[in-house]
Design a protein around this motif. Structure first.
Motif, PDB file in Angstrom:
ATOM      1  N   LEU A 194     -13.600 -19.256  13.814  1.00 30.22           N
ATOM      2  CA  LEU A 194     -13.479 -20.378  12.889  1.00 30.22           C
ATOM      3  C   LEU A 194     -14.187 -21.616  13.445  1.00 30.22           C
ATOM      4  N   ILE A 195     -14.105 -21.827  14.756  1.00 29.26           N
ATOM      5  CA  ILE A 195     -14.806 -22.949  15.387  1.00 29.26           C
ATOM      6  C   ILE A 195     -16.315 -22.793  15.206  1.00 29.26           C
ATOM      7  N   ALA A 196     -16.790 -21.563  15.393  1.00 26.48           N
ATOM      8  CA  ALA A 196     -18.228 -21.305  15.233  1.00 26.48           C
ATOM      9  C   ALA A 196     -18.681 -21.563  13.798  1.00 26.48           C
ATOM     10  N   LEU A 197     -17.887 -21.104  12.819  1.00 25.44           N
ATOM     11  CA  LEU A 197     -18.235 -21.304  11.404  1.00 25.44           C
ATOM     12  C   LEU A 197     -18.237 -22.788  11.047  1.00 25.44           C
ATOM     13  N   ALA A 198     -17.199 -23.504  11.494  1.00 23.05           N
ATOM     14  CA  ALA A 198     -17.102 -24.938  11.177  1.00 23.05           C
ATOM     15  C   ALA A 198     -18.221 -25.725  11.857  1.00 23.05           C
ATOM     16  N   GLY A 199     -18.488 -25.413  13.130  1.00 25.16           N
ATOM     17  CA  GLY A 199     -19.524 -26.127  13.860  1.00 25.16           C
ATOM     18  C   GLY A 199     -20.914 -25.870  13.331  1.00 25.16           C
ATOM     19  N   THR A 200     -21.127 -24.660  12.819  1.00 26.01           N
ATOM     20  CA  THR A 200     -22.433 -24.322  12.253  1.00 26.01           C
ATOM     21  C   THR A 200     -22.632 -24.967  10.893  1.00 26.01           C
ATOM     22  N   THR A 201     -21.554 -25.091  10.128  1.00 25.43           N
ATOM     23  CA  THR A 201     -21.652 -25.652   8.774  1.00 25.43           C
ATOM     24  C   THR A 201     -21.679 -27.177   8.792  1.00 25.43           C
ATOM     25  N   ILE A 202     -20.887 -27.796   9.656  1.00 24.55           N
ATOM     26  CA  ILE A 202     -20.850 -29.257   9.784  1.00 24.55           C
ATOM     27  C   ILE A 202     -21.552 -29.607  11.091  1.00 24.55           C
ATOM     28  N   SER A 203     -22.883 -29.675  11.034  1.00 24.30           N
ATOM     29  CA  SER A 203     -23.698 -29.823  12.246  1.00 24.30           C
ATOM     30  C   SER A 203     -24.153 -31.267  12.435  1.00 24.30           C
ATOM     31  N   PRO A 204     -24.077 -31.777  13.669  1.00 23.85           N
ATOM     32  CA  PRO A 204     -24.431 -33.177  13.935  1.00 23.85           C
ATOM     33  C   PRO A 204     -25.828 -33.585  13.495  1.00 23.85           C
ATOM     34  N   TYR A 205     -26.816 -32.686  13.651  1.00 28.19           N
ATOM     35  CA  TYR A 205     -28.177 -33.101  13.311  1.00 28.19           C
ATOM     36  C   TYR A 205     -28.324 -33.427  11.841  1.00 28.19           C
ATOM     37  N   LEU A 206     -27.477 -32.828  10.987  1.00 25.35           N
ATOM     38  CA  LEU A 206     -27.545 -33.104   9.556  1.00 25.35           C
ATOM     39  C   LEU A 206     -27.114 -34.526   9.230  1.00 25.35           C
ATOM     40  N   PHE A 207     -26.210 -35.096  10.047  1.00 22.89           N
ATOM     41  CA  PHE A 207     -25.747 -36.463   9.799  1.00 22.89           C
ATOM     42  C   PHE A 207     -26.921 -37.442   9.884  1.00 22.89           C
ATOM     43  N   PHE A 208     -27.691 -37.324  10.967  1.00 19.46           N
ATOM     44  CA  PHE A 208     -28.806 -38.244  11.182  1.00 19.46           C
ATOM     45  C   PHE A 208     -29.948 -37.979  10.203  1.00 19.46           C
ATOM     46  N   TRP A 209     -30.193 -36.700   9.917  1.00 25.94           N
ATOM     47  CA  TRP A 209     -31.278 -36.368   8.982  1.00 25.94           C
ATOM     48  C   TRP A 209     -30.960 -36.871   7.576  1.00 25.94           C
ATOM     49  N   GLN A 210     -29.735 -36.659   7.112  1.00 27.57           N
ATOM     50  CA  GLN A 210     -29.352 -37.111   5.773  1.00 27.57           C
ATOM     51  C   GLN A 210     -29.578 -38.616   5.630  1.00 27.57           C
ATOM     52  N   ALA A 211     -29.110 -39.374   6.616  1.00 31.41           N
ATOM     53  CA  ALA A 211     -29.266 -40.824   6.573  1.00 31.41           C
ATOM     54  C   ALA A 211     -30.739 -41.218   6.628  1.00 31.41           C
ATOM     55  N   ALA A 212     -31.494 -40.605   7.512  1.00 30.53           N
ATOM     56  CA  ALA A 212     -32.908 -40.947   7.665  1.00 30.53           C
ATOM     57  C   ALA A 212     -33.695 -40.678   6.392  1.00 30.53           C
ATOM     58  N   GLU A 213     -33.403 -39.568   5.729  1.00 27.46           N
ATOM     59  CA  GLU A 213     -34.161 -39.230   4.524  1.00 27.46           C
ATOM     60  C   GLU A 213     -33.759 -40.085   3.331  1.00 27.46           C
ATOM     61  N   GLU A 214     -32.523 -40.560   3.300  1.00 26.08           N
ATOM     62  CA  GLU A 214     -32.160 -41.535   2.265  1.00 26.08           C
ATOM     63  C   GLU A 214     -32.966 -42.816   2.448  1.00 26.08           C
ATOM     64  N   VAL A 215     -33.159 -43.223   3.710  1.00 28.53           N
ATOM     65  CA  VAL A 215     -33.968 -44.408   3.992  1.00 28.53           C
ATOM     66  C   VAL A 215     -35.418 -44.165   3.588  1.00 28.53           C
ATOM     67  N   GLU A 216     -35.927 -42.962   3.888  1.00 25.90           N
ATOM     68  CA  GLU A 216     -37.301 -42.627   3.507  1.00 25.90           C
ATOM     69  C   GLU A 216     -37.462 -42.688   1.985  1.00 25.90           C
ATOM     70  N   GLU A 217     -36.494 -42.128   1.255  1.00 26.52           N
ATOM     71  CA  GLU A 217     -36.573 -42.145  -0.201  1.00 26.52           C
ATOM     72  C   GLU A 217     -36.542 -43.578  -0.723  1.00 26.52           C
ATOM     73  N   ARG A 218     -35.749 -44.422  -0.073  1.00 24.77           N
ATOM     74  CA  ARG A 218     -35.672 -45.821  -0.492  1.00 24.77           C
ATOM     75  C   ARG A 218     -37.004 -46.533  -0.235  1.00 24.77           C
ATOM     76  N   LYS A 219     -37.650 -46.215   0.878  1.00 24.70           N
ATOM     77  CA  LYS A 219     -38.956 -46.810   1.182  1.00 24.70           C
ATOM     78  C   LYS A 219     -40.009 -46.379   0.154  1.00 24.70           C
ATOM     79  N   GLN A 220     -39.865 -45.152  -0.356  1.00 30.76           N
ATOM     80  CA  GLN A 220     -40.821 -44.651  -1.332  1.00 30.76           C
ATOM     81  C   GLN A 220     -40.710 -45.375  -2.674  1.00 30.76           C
ATOM     82  N   ARG A 221     -39.518 -45.957  -2.977  1.00 36.77           N
ATOM     83  CA  ARG A 221     -39.293 -46.585  -4.277  1.00 36.77           C
ATOM     84  C   ARG A 221     -38.635 -47.957  -4.089  1.00 36.77           C
TER      85      ARG A 221
END
Length: 443
Positions: A211-238
């Motif tokens: 269960l730890i492996a499943l949760a850690g794989t699904t809720i992964s730290p790198y996605l936190f930073f990527w999600q935020a960064a790409e929202e900023v990129e989208e905002r810069k585009q428009r």
């Protein structure tokens, strides 16, 4: 294709514009093209090391852990929605927000954790891609790892973001391979429904580890930073879509927020559904035949061939390659954004290399270190285990930071976390932090 007459969609002067207006038009043609950063983030969640984890869960426990998909979806959505909302309102990436609002040691801890976890994850994914490719084309493992590392680094550095993001969205289609395998395999659908709706858990050490492996794989730290960064990129585009006035001091309105949440939910639903499909397929093919120990994603593909046929095995392999091409740039990119925001460097995948030398240097170094880890002879399975452990240790710390920031009215104003977000993100943080303790206490 004829150019769209943008005047038909442009609001009158003074009216609030829509964030990423394309992703609001989900009821017309071209839905897939209109999705924003959320779909890429969700798809990148199912990276090759994740595929190996989900395959092992299905092989070891049969249909027994399918219920986890229903529980993890709202928790994963809450985390990614909070990260996206922080970036959407402030116009800053996650590391930049932490830098300006929290003690420096918190920033150093967060960026260090995500950078180490990301680099090991890249190493694991490169190893899995090379091994999967070797099953299709017989080439040396080291050559495959070097080749994929070079291709991915060069493409991420040389292709501008507005083109690169489109390529990433198309790579999401590789996930359909796992849906196809699900319908090729002989699945016991009554057992699938029963195991999904009525959870069963034996509270053993092995079950907690899975269960730890499943949760850690699904809720992964790198996605936190990527999600935020790409929202900023989208905002810069428009930039014209964010008109600041007394009613909207951040330039964000309810339509922006609704569009972002729909996009994020679509992405996380995609990622969790693929997780579900892989576990169900592995249960129907591997576990049903007594194969309960799958160490890597390519092992799962190899084992599927004599059971579900070459078609299923080939689809699985192609899925590993496609998702690897998607997830590794996301891992390297999220590290680069985090470090660049920490030191105040220019950072954007839209900039040319000479305009953001330090930012792109981080991507190159991240790839090089991951490549070196592969070439010194560490077994691929050890990368998978190490990546899962590092993600599991980093995630609850970073989730607690996100929870604290997202509820800050001084930072977000009226867009601070609503009750449902506080509860879901709080539950996710407590669960991720508690699971290792339960594992230690279990027998």
């Amino acid at each position: 294709m004829a150019a769209r007459d943008s005047s038909k969609h442009r609001p009158a002067k003074g009216a609030a514009r829509e964030h990423h207006e394309n992703r609001l038009l989900v009821q017309s043609r071209g839905y897939f093209r209109r999705l924003g950063p959320g779909i890429v983030t969700g798809a990148a969640d199912d990276d090759p090391s994740g595929i190996g984890t989900y395959s092992q869960a299905g092989a070891a426990a049969g249909y027994g852990f399918l219920w986890s998909a229903l529980w993890l979806l709202p928790l994963a959505f809450a985390v990614q929605e909070a990260c996206a909302r922080l970036a959407l309102v402030t116009g800053k990436g996650l590391a930049a927000i932490i830098k300006t609002t929290m003690p420096r040691w918190v920033l150093v801890l967060a960026v260090t954790l995500v950078s180490i976890a990301n680099t090991v994850n890249i190493a694991a994914d490169l190893a899995s891609m090379a091994a999967a490719f070797r099953l299709i084309v017989p080439v040396n493992q080291a050559i495959g790892v070097i080749g994929f590392a070079m291709i991915l680094a060069i493409s991420e550095i040389t292709i501008p973001y507005h083109r690169y993001s489109k390529a990433l969205r198309w790579l999401c289609l590789s996930l359909l391979a796992y849906v196809a395998v699900l319908f090729v395999a002989k699945v016991d659908w009554s057992a699938v429904v029963s195991s999904t709706v009525f959870p069963q858990f034996d509270f053993s050490k092995a079950s907690f580890a899975l269960l730890i492996a499943l949760a850690g794989t699904t809720i992964s730290p790198y996605l936190f930073f990527w999600q935020a960064a790409e929202e900023v990129e989208e905002r810069k585009q428009r930039p014209e879509d964010f008109e600041i006035d007394s009613e909207h001091p951040s330039g964000v309105n309810q339509n922006h927020m609704r569009a972002m949440r729909g996009d994020v939910f679509s992405g996380m639903l995609t990622g969790v559904f693929i997780m579900f499909a892989i576990m169900a397929t592995s249960a129907a093919t591997l576990n049903a035949q007594g194969i309960t120990n799958i160490q890597t994603a390519e092992d799962a593909a190899q084992a599927l061939r004599p059971i579900a046929g070459d078609f299923a095995g080939l689809l699985f392999l192609l899925g590993i390659l496609g998702v690897g091409l998607l997830s590794i740039p996301v891992l390297a990119g999220s590290t680069a954004y985090a470090i660049a925001e920490t030191f105040g460097w220019r950072e954007s995948l839209e900039l040319k290399p000479r305009q953001a030398k330090a930012f792109y240097a981080v991507i190159v170094v991240s790839m090089f270190v991951a490549l070196a880890l592969n070439l010194i002879g560490i077994e691929p399975v050890k990368f998978l285990i190490l990546a899962a452990v590092l993600n599991g240790l980093a995630a609850p710390v970073l989730m607690a930071i996100v929870w604290w920031l997202a509820r800050d009215k001084n930072l977000l104003g009226k867009w601070a976390s609503p009750i449902w977000s506080k509860l879901l993100l709080g539950m996710a943080t407590v669960a991720m932090g508690s699971l290792p303790l339960f594992w230690l206490l279990a027998k």
